[in-house]
Design a protein around this motif. Structure first.
Motif, mmCIF file in Angstrom:
data_model
loop_
_atom_site.group_PDB
_atom_site.id
_atom_site.type_symbol
_atom_site.label_atom_id
_atom_site.label_comp_id
_atom_site.label_asym_id
_atom_site.label_seq_id
_atom_site.Cartn_x
_atom_site.Cartn_y
_atom_site.Cartn_z
ATOM 1 N N LEU A 5 0.821 -1.031 -0.157
ATOM 2 C CA LEU A 5 -0.113 -0.123 0.042
ATOM 3 C C LEU A 5 0.867 1.144 0.097
ATOM 4 O O LEU A 5 0.521 2.330 -0.706
ATOM 5 C CB LEU A 5 -0.883 -0.110 1.376
ATOM 6 N N ILE A 9 0.381 4.522 -2.795
ATOM 7 C CA ILE A 9 0.351 5.914 -2.111
ATOM 8 C C ILE A 9 1.383 6.727 -2.531
ATOM 9 O O ILE A 9 1.138 8.063 -3.234
ATOM 10 C CB ILE A 9 0.221 6.033 -0.522
ATOM 11 N N SER A 12 0.881 7.437 -6.352
ATOM 12 C CA SER A 12 -0.286 8.209 -6.510
ATOM 13 C C SER A 12 0.152 9.636 -6.117
ATOM 14 O O SER A 12 -0.454 10.760 -6.874
ATOM 15 C CB SER A 12 -1.238 7.700 -5.777
ATOM 16 N N SER A 332 -13.246 8.866 -12.598
ATOM 17 C CA SER A 332 -11.958 8.710 -11.470
ATOM 18 C C SER A 332 -11.036 9.765 -12.002
ATOM 19 O O SER A 332 -10.603 10.523 -11.211
ATOM 20 C CB SER A 332 -11.311 7.560 -11.357
ATOM 21 N N ALA A 336 -10.273 13.416 -10.160
ATOM 22 C CA ALA A 336 -8.824 13.270 -9.567
ATOM 23 C C ALA A 336 -8.101 14.778 -10.069
ATOM 24 O O ALA A 336 -7.765 15.454 -9.099
ATOM 25 C CB ALA A 336 -7.953 12.388 -10.070
ATOM 26 N N ILE A 361 -6.379 14.466 -0.227
ATOM 27 C CA ILE A 361 -6.521 12.881 0.051
ATOM 28 C C ILE A 361 -7.249 12.153 -1.189
ATOM 29 O O ILE A 361 -7.129 11.320 -1.661
ATOM 30 C CB ILE A 361 -6.818 12.531 1.521
ATOM 31 N N ILE A 362 -8.438 12.813 -1.410
ATOM 32 C CA ILE A 362 -9.409 12.394 -2.140
ATOM 33 C C ILE A 362 -8.623 12.199 -3.624
ATOM 34 O O ILE A 362 -8.923 11.344 -4.323
ATOM 35 C CB ILE A 362 -10.598 13.316 -2.324
ATOM 36 N N VAL A 364 -5.587 11.957 -4.129
ATOM 37 C CA VAL A 364 -4.601 10.787 -4.405
ATOM 38 C C VAL A 364 -5.305 9.420 -4.284
ATOM 39 O O VAL A 364 -4.890 8.597 -5.116
ATOM 40 C CB VAL A 364 -3.768 10.965 -2.942
ATOM 41 N N ILE A 365 -6.454 9.497 -3.567
ATOM 42 C CA ILE A 365 -7.284 8.057 -3.935
ATOM 43 C C ILE A 365 -7.882 7.670 -5.156
ATOM 44 O O ILE A 365 -7.783 6.664 -5.746
ATOM 45 C CB ILE A 365 -8.592 8.196 -2.969
ATOM 46 N N LEU A 366 -8.442 9.015 -5.606
ATOM 47 C CA LEU A 366 -8.772 8.893 -7.078
ATOM 48 C C LEU A 366 -7.581 8.681 -8.213
ATOM 49 O O LEU A 366 -8.072 7.926 -9.064
ATOM 50 C CB LEU A 366 -9.695 10.151 -7.551
ATOM 51 N N ALA A 368 -4.984 6.919 -7.446
ATOM 52 C CA ALA A 368 -4.662 5.532 -7.177
ATOM 53 C C ALA A 368 -5.624 4.572 -7.781
ATOM 54 O O ALA A 368 -5.155 3.548 -8.644
ATOM 55 C CB ALA A 368 -4.638 5.177 -5.897
ATOM 56 N N ALA A 369 -6.923 5.023 -7.635
ATOM 57 C CA ALA A 369 -8.088 4.194 -8.682
ATOM 58 C C ALA A 369 -7.711 4.143 -10.105
ATOM 59 O O ALA A 369 -8.019 3.086 -10.838
ATOM 60 C CB ALA A 369 -9.245 4.742 -8.286
#
Length: 734
Positions: A5, A9, A12, A332, A336, A361-362, A364-366, A368-369
């Motif tokens: 993980l 991160i 991303s 996504s 992002a 943070i959102i 980064v998550i998007l 990564a997706a």
């Protein structure tokens, strides 16, 4: 396999930083790359505003007296002023009505003091005379307006002179504000036409900013009229277009506008300069960090590409239609980018001190997706099954929508009408004049179309309701066919299907019942008497038996033969009833009298049984249309059932009563044998409470009764509460 993980991160975050830098470059590159503060858009806008205001406020202000001499009053203006409040009669009538109310309202209250009353009367008369004089003066003024053009022209000229005065007052205020607000702007400018020179401050060698106006570089060229729409705070008058009166024209100036180096060291100009330099430094820093992040990402991606292997997610992703996969990766990625851009904007607006951590943070998550989806989508595209995509299904659905063109076209027309009707209703709220068009469209198009749409939907709902009833087994009545629309045709088809289903069900029930009635448990109940007959027949063949034994065997054979005959007759009777192959001879029958006769018929057996029969039958006749013989069989079977299967020395209850529009027979007794939990089985063919079959009987008594009751449109319900056995029979009365 455990997914790394941390690497996901880090990669991303690197992408977010690189993308943010690219967004910053595209949005702000022209603002900061190779530019200084004086090249910035904010300063250039400030300079443009200063130039456009300086000419009409300080450099080329018209002479007020010359402007007033140039005032022109046209005949159209005279007519407009004259008829502004209507024609002569309307204006006079309006003045008279207005003053009539005011004059009549000047009457004072009465007082007992004669001196005061006289004084108040004088005041009242004075006020009335003043109002009358004022009214007459206005009426005279109105009449003079319609008598003399010169009189009206003088009034209009005075109005325009007042507007000119107001205009020049606003110019003076605006000039004072401009020179105070932009006091660091120095200028030395000369009117090209007149040679007049205008200066403000000193223009020396040490100037931070200097702009030269000349024939080579371009003159300072602005109109000599000041529009209050630019600086409305400095204009108090009722402004109208004074361009013609003011003699609006463009004036050219040459010279210099400059800002000294000293003014850049303090004050508001210093703050704006330092703010620009800080933002420029942040811009270059973001670009450098973004480039480094992009380079680092490329190297790390080659090493850690397998970090984005997630088999469970991949399996779920690939199970989706291919077009949904494409939409997901674009959504996504787009989100992002949006959250990344929001984070970058905060860096410039707040110097990086108020970065939205949640948004970052959102992002980064998007991101990564999105990185996960890239290899998944690449492989899916190579083996894509477009036939199962939502797009293809949607096209097929659209094709199905027009399989019946009438329905498709009518639905589209209705949707268009409803859409434009709704849009028209919304527009009418902002444009009231549309009500003239909206009302007839609503009355003659909107409401009729809405009525048709609702009626069609209601008709369709009724058809759906009927089909649901058919699925549940309730045939009900036929659907009413209205008109010749496709929905009416559907109703007709459903009616045809209903008839065919009913016919099929009747035939199937008949066939299944006949087969079931002939086969179910028949072997056991027929085998017992048949076995006895065979056995005793073999015994009769023995020549050594006595006459007394022979007579005994013959009696047993006779009894078993009659038993077999009864079984066969009952079997065929219940089969005929269950299949509907029996005709009823319905007549008007008194059910009260019929039950009394049935009980009386078995009175001798009742007395011998040792059972205590409690019969409750009213004296009032209860009439019903039934087949008397068949209904007698129902009552006879139920009474026999209580005689055979009631526990000795217990009570048996037989009741008849009328509830609403039904006659209700109730038979209750304490069972001799354990009945079990499945009460419904007691009305099945060959089902007996005596499971060991020690008692006489065919096991068809309740089944025959059930079939007869069903043929009459009644109901027979059995209930068990412990050893209490209860049969309830209902039949409609007349």
């Amino acid at each position: 396999m455990k997914r790394p993980l941390g690497k996901v991160i880090v990669l991303s975050v690197l992408v977010v930083i690189a993308v943010g830098a690219f967004i910053t470059l595209t949005n702000l590159g022209r603002e900061y790359i190779g530019k200084n503060y004086f090249d910035s858009s904010s300063f250039q806008q400030e300079l443009d505003e200063f130039e456009s205001a300086l000419v009409p406020l300080a450099l080329a202000v018209p002479d007020i007296e010359a402007v007033k001499k140039n005032i022109v009053v046209t005949s159209s203006e005279i007519e407009e002023h004259r008829n502004r409040y209507g024609n002569l009669e309307d204006q006079i009538y309006s003045i008279e009505r207005n003053y009539e109310d005011r004059i009549n309202s000047t009457t004072t209250e009465e007082t007992s003091d004669e001196g005061d009353a006289a004084q108040e009367k004088d005041v009242e008369n004075t006020v009335k005379e003043s109002l009358i004089a004022e009214r007459d003066a206005k009426i005279a003024d109105i009449k003079k307006n319609f008598e003399s053009d010169e009189y009206v022209e003088d009034k209009i000229r005075k109005e325009k002179e007042e507007e000119v005065d107001a205009y020049f007052q606003s110019v003076a205020k605006a000039k004072n504000h401009l020179l105070n607000e932009k006091d660091d702007f120095n200028y030395e400018l000369k009117n090209v036409e007149t040679g007049e020179v205008f200066t403000n401050g000193t223009i020396g060698k040490k100037m931070a900013f200097k702009k030269v106006y000349s024939s080579d570089n371009g003159y300072l060229k602005e109109p000599n009229t000041y529009s209050p729409a630019i600086n409305e705070d400095y204009y108090d008058g009722a402004y109208r277009d004074l361009s013609d009166t003011l003699g609006s024209r463009y004036t050219r100036f040459e010279g210099t506008i400059a800002i000294s180096e000293a003014s850049m060291l303090s004050g508001n100009r210093s703050y704006e300069y330092n703010y620009f330099k800080t933002r420029q430094l942040i811009f270059y820093s973001v670009i450098v960090v973004g480039i480094l992040s992009a380079v680092l990402f490329v190297f790390q991606w080659r090493k850690n590409r397998k970090s984005f292997i997630f088999e469970k997610g991949r399996a779920k992703y690939e199970s989706l239609p291919i077009d949904v996969q494409i939409v997901l990766i674009f959504v996504s990625g787009f989100l992002a980018i949006l959250f990344t851009e929001e984070a970058m904007l905060s860096v410039f607006h707040y110097g990086g001190y108020d970065i939205p951590i949640g948004g970052f943070i959102i992002a980064v998550i998007l991101t990564a997706a999105t990185l996960y989806q890239i290899p998944w989508l690449k492989e899916s595209l190579s083996t894509a099954d477009w036939k199962n995509s939502l797009t293809v299904h949607g096209i097929k659905s659209l094709e199905g929508f027009f399989l019946n063109r009438s329905i498709g076209v009518q639905t589209i027309i209705m949707l268009i009408v409803v859409f434009f009707w709704g849009v028209g209703t919304v527009l009418m709220a902002s444009i009231p004049e549309l009500i003239i068009l909206w009302i007839p469209c609503t009355l003659f198009i909107g409401i009729p179309v809405l009525f048709i749409l609702l009626s069609r939907m209601a008709y369709l709902n009724r058809i759906i309701g009927k089909t649901e009833e058919m699925v549940k087994g309730n045939d009900g009545s036929e659907i009413k066919v209205n008109g010749r629309s496709p929905i009416a045709k559907l109703a007709s088809n459903v009616n045809d299907l209903r008839g065919r289903v009913q016919t099929s069900q009747i035939e199937q029930v008949k066939s299944e019942r006949l087969k079931t009635e002939l086969i179910t448990n028949v072997s056991h109940d027929l085998r017992t008497p048949l076995t006895s007959i065979i056995t005793y027949t073999d015994l009769l063949k023995n020549p050594d038996i006595t006459e007394e034994e022979r007579a005994s065997y013959i009696a047993i054979l006779d009894k078993k033969s009659l038993r077999l005959k009864t079984l066969i007759e009952d079997l065929f009777e219940v089969s005929k009833m269950a299949s509907g192959n029996i005709e009823l001879d319905k007549r008007k029958v008194d059910l009260t009298q019929l039950l009394q006769q049935a009980v009386a018929e078995h009175q001798e057996d009742i007395d011998k049984s040792g059972l205590d029969y409690r019969v409750t039958i009213g004296s009032k006749p209860i009439m019903s249309y039934v087949d008397g013989q068949k209904w007698w069989r129902v009552l006879d079977n139920l009474i026999i059932n209580t005689l055979k299967y009631s526990l000795p020395n217990t009570r048996v209850y037989v009741n008849l009563d009328q509830l609403d529009d039904h006659a209700v027979f109730v038979f209750k007794n304490i069972a001799k044998y354990e009945l079990g939990d499945d009460v419904a089985e007691l009305t099945e063919r060959f089902k007996r409470a005596d499971t060991s079959r020690h008692t006489e009987g065919s096991g068809l008594g309740l089944a025959i009764a059930q079939s007869i009751v069903d043929l009459h449109g009644g109901s027979l319900v059995t209930e068990v509460d412990g050893d209490l056995f209860k049969v309830t029979v209902k039949i409609p009365v007349i």
